[in-house]
Design a protein around this motif. Structure first.
Motif, short mmCIF file in Angstrom:
data_model
loop_
_atom_site.label_atom_id
_atom_site.label_comp_id
_atom_site.label_asym_id
_atom_site.label_seq_id
_atom_site.Cartn_x
_atom_site.Cartn_y
_atom_site.Cartn_z
N GLY A 127 0.78 -1.20 -0.18
CA GLY A 127 -0.04 0.12 0.10
C GLY A 127 1.14 1.17 0.08
O GLY A 127 2.00 1.16 0.61
N LYS A 128 0.43 2.19 -0.57
CA LYS A 128 0.98 3.49 -0.52
C LYS A 128 0.24 4.59 -0.03
O LYS A 128 -1.08 4.66 -0.55
CB LYS A 128 1.63 3.84 -2.02
CG LYS A 128 2.79 2.96 -2.56
CD LYS A 128 3.98 3.21 -1.75
CE LYS A 128 5.16 2.25 -2.18
NZ LYS A 128 5.48 2.56 -3.50
N ILE A 129 0.38 5.70 0.73
CA ILE A 129 -0.38 6.51 1.25
C ILE A 129 0.53 7.69 1.45
O ILE A 129 1.80 7.93 1.84
CB ILE A 129 -0.78 6.29 2.95
CG1 ILE A 129 -1.76 5.12 2.83
CG2 ILE A 129 -1.38 7.42 3.23
CD1 ILE A 129 -2.02 4.36 4.15
N LYS A 169 4.56 -4.43 6.96
CA LYS A 169 3.48 -4.80 6.23
C LYS A 169 3.58 -4.28 4.94
O LYS A 169 2.68 -4.53 3.85
CB LYS A 169 2.16 -4.42 6.81
CG LYS A 169 2.04 -5.01 8.34
CD LYS A 169 1.68 -6.50 8.14
CE LYS A 169 1.06 -7.27 9.55
NZ LYS A 169 0.85 -8.64 9.65
N HIS A 170 4.65 -3.70 4.49
CA HIS A 170 5.16 -3.20 3.10
C HIS A 170 3.98 -2.16 2.71
O HIS A 170 3.74 -1.86 1.59
CB HIS A 170 5.18 -4.04 2.11
CG HIS A 170 6.06 -5.15 2.50
ND1 HIS A 170 7.41 -5.07 2.65
CD2 HIS A 170 5.84 -6.51 2.95
CE1 HIS A 170 7.91 -6.39 3.00
NE2 HIS A 170 7.28 -7.23 3.15
N ILE A 171 3.63 -1.14 3.74
CA ILE A 171 2.74 -0.23 3.48
C ILE A 171 3.58 1.23 3.71
O ILE A 171 4.25 1.28 4.81
CB ILE A 171 1.62 -0.16 4.25
CG1 ILE A 171 0.76 -1.14 4.27
CG2 ILE A 171 0.74 1.29 3.98
CD1 ILE A 171 -0.38 -1.24 5.29
N LEU A 219 6.62 8.80 -5.07
CA LEU A 219 6.19 8.32 -3.77
C LEU A 219 4.95 7.40 -3.80
O LEU A 219 4.74 6.64 -2.97
CB LEU A 219 5.79 9.63 -2.62
CG LEU A 219 7.17 10.14 -2.41
CD1 LEU A 219 6.95 11.34 -1.65
CD2 LEU A 219 8.32 9.41 -1.45
N LEU A 220 4.32 7.44 -4.87
CA LEU A 220 3.17 6.32 -5.10
C LEU A 220 3.62 5.26 -6.14
O LEU A 220 2.95 4.40 -6.24
CB LEU A 220 1.97 7.06 -5.50
CG LEU A 220 1.27 8.17 -4.71
CD1 LEU A 220 -0.13 8.79 -5.34
CD2 LEU A 220 0.57 7.52 -3.34
N SER A 221 4.96 5.36 -6.43
CA SER A 221 5.29 4.08 -7.34
C SER A 221 6.14 3.31 -6.62
O SER A 221 6.51 3.38 -5.50
CB SER A 221 6.19 4.97 -8.25
OG SER A 221 7.48 5.23 -7.87
N ASP A 225 9.50 2.17 -2.79
CA ASP A 225 9.32 1.03 -1.67
C ASP A 225 10.22 0.96 -0.52
O ASP A 225 9.95 0.34 0.48
CB ASP A 225 9.33 -0.30 -2.68
CG ASP A 225 8.33 -0.55 -3.33
OD1 ASP A 225 7.19 0.14 -3.14
OD2 ASP A 225 8.30 -1.84 -4.20
N ALA A 226 11.33 1.66 -0.60
CA ALA A 226 12.55 1.74 0.35
C ALA A 226 12.11 2.95 1.19
O ALA A 226 13.07 3.14 2.19
CB ALA A 226 13.81 1.48 0.01
N ILE A 227 11.14 3.60 0.77
CA ILE A 227 10.89 4.95 1.48
C ILE A 227 9.58 5.25 2.48
O ILE A 227 8.49 4.78 1.84
CB ILE A 227 10.86 6.01 0.59
CG1 ILE A 227 12.42 6.06 -0.28
CG2 ILE A 227 10.77 7.60 1.34
CD1 ILE A 227 12.28 7.24 -1.42
#
Length: 235
Positions: A127-129, A169-171, A219-221, A225-227
């Motif tokens: 997920g990306k927020i 959880k990789h969010i 940041l939504l891509s 993923d590491a940020i």
């Protein structure tokens, strides 16, 4: 295909992002409060992949209805842009309602949407927020903005806390904090203040909505993923 929720989708910033990236989504839930002309144009272009949703995010009942409309959708990304129009207010003369309005639209709506969206993201392991804050969460704070800055700092604290809690959880939960962006958000700000800010800006001009799009896209891509838990200053 991914599902995106945008609060303030009819704003100039929301429209700028969606002009560039809308085709990459399977479904876009486009929140608005007043005008919806840019969302109408998006519907005309993309059809029923766009779901317009009305809500006054300062009202708990409207947030309830928005959350009910999210039933059945698995959100992959959440972009929080919604904010009341800015105006200067002396603290001693501020009505408590001005603080409640800022906190309702900026903070409480974000919190409640996250409570709805994050469990599904955690279950799926992705997920990306992303939220739009203000440069004043990074730089010095000018006067007459206590209602505005207080809500942004509260939101920043929540973002950092949630980013830590759900990192495993990789969010990925982040913010960008732009300097003054010339949009309708500034309609109650005197022109001389806008001009003076431009003279002090790094590039001797205020930002425009398109200046924010590259950071939002990143940041939504998957490339980000590491940020997580970051608040990125844009000037």
């Amino acid at each position: 295909m991914r599902t995106l929720l945008v609060t303030g989708a009819n704003s100039e910033i929301g429209a700028a992002y969606l002009r560039e990236k809308a085709e990459g989504y399977g479904r876009i839930i486009a929140h608005y409060k007043t005008r919806h002309d840019r969302i109408d144009a998006l519907v005309e272009r993309l059809g029923d992949k766009v779901v317009p949703v009305y809500a006054d995010l300062s009202k708990p009942g409207d947030i309830d209805r928005l959350l009910a409309q999210l039933e059945g959708f698995q959100l992959d990304e959440f972009l929080h842009i919604a904010a009341p129009k800015f105006r200067y207010t002396r603290f001693a003369k501020a009505d408590i309602g001005e603080f409640e309005l800022e906190m309702g639209v900026v903070y409480w709506s974000f919190l409640r949407i996250c409570q709805k969206a994050i469990p599904g993201m955690a279950k799926r392991g992705h997920g990306k927020i992303l939220s739009i804050l203000t440069e004043y969460t990074v730089t010095n704070q000018p006067p007459y903005m206590s209602h505005y800055i207080s809500a942004k700092y509260a939101l920043l604290g929540l973002i950092k806390s949630l980013a830590s809690e759900y990192a495993a959880k990789h969010i990925r939960i982040n913010a960008i904090s732009p300097g003054m962006v010339e949009t309708g958000f500034l309609s109650q700000v005197p022109q001389y203040v806008i001009d003076a800010n431009a003279k002090e800006a790094l590039n001797k001009k205020n930002l425009c909505p398109a200046d924010l799009v590259p950071a939002i896209c990143f940041l939504l891509s998957n490339e980000s993923d590491a940020i997580t838990g970051q608040n990125i200053l844009l000037q």
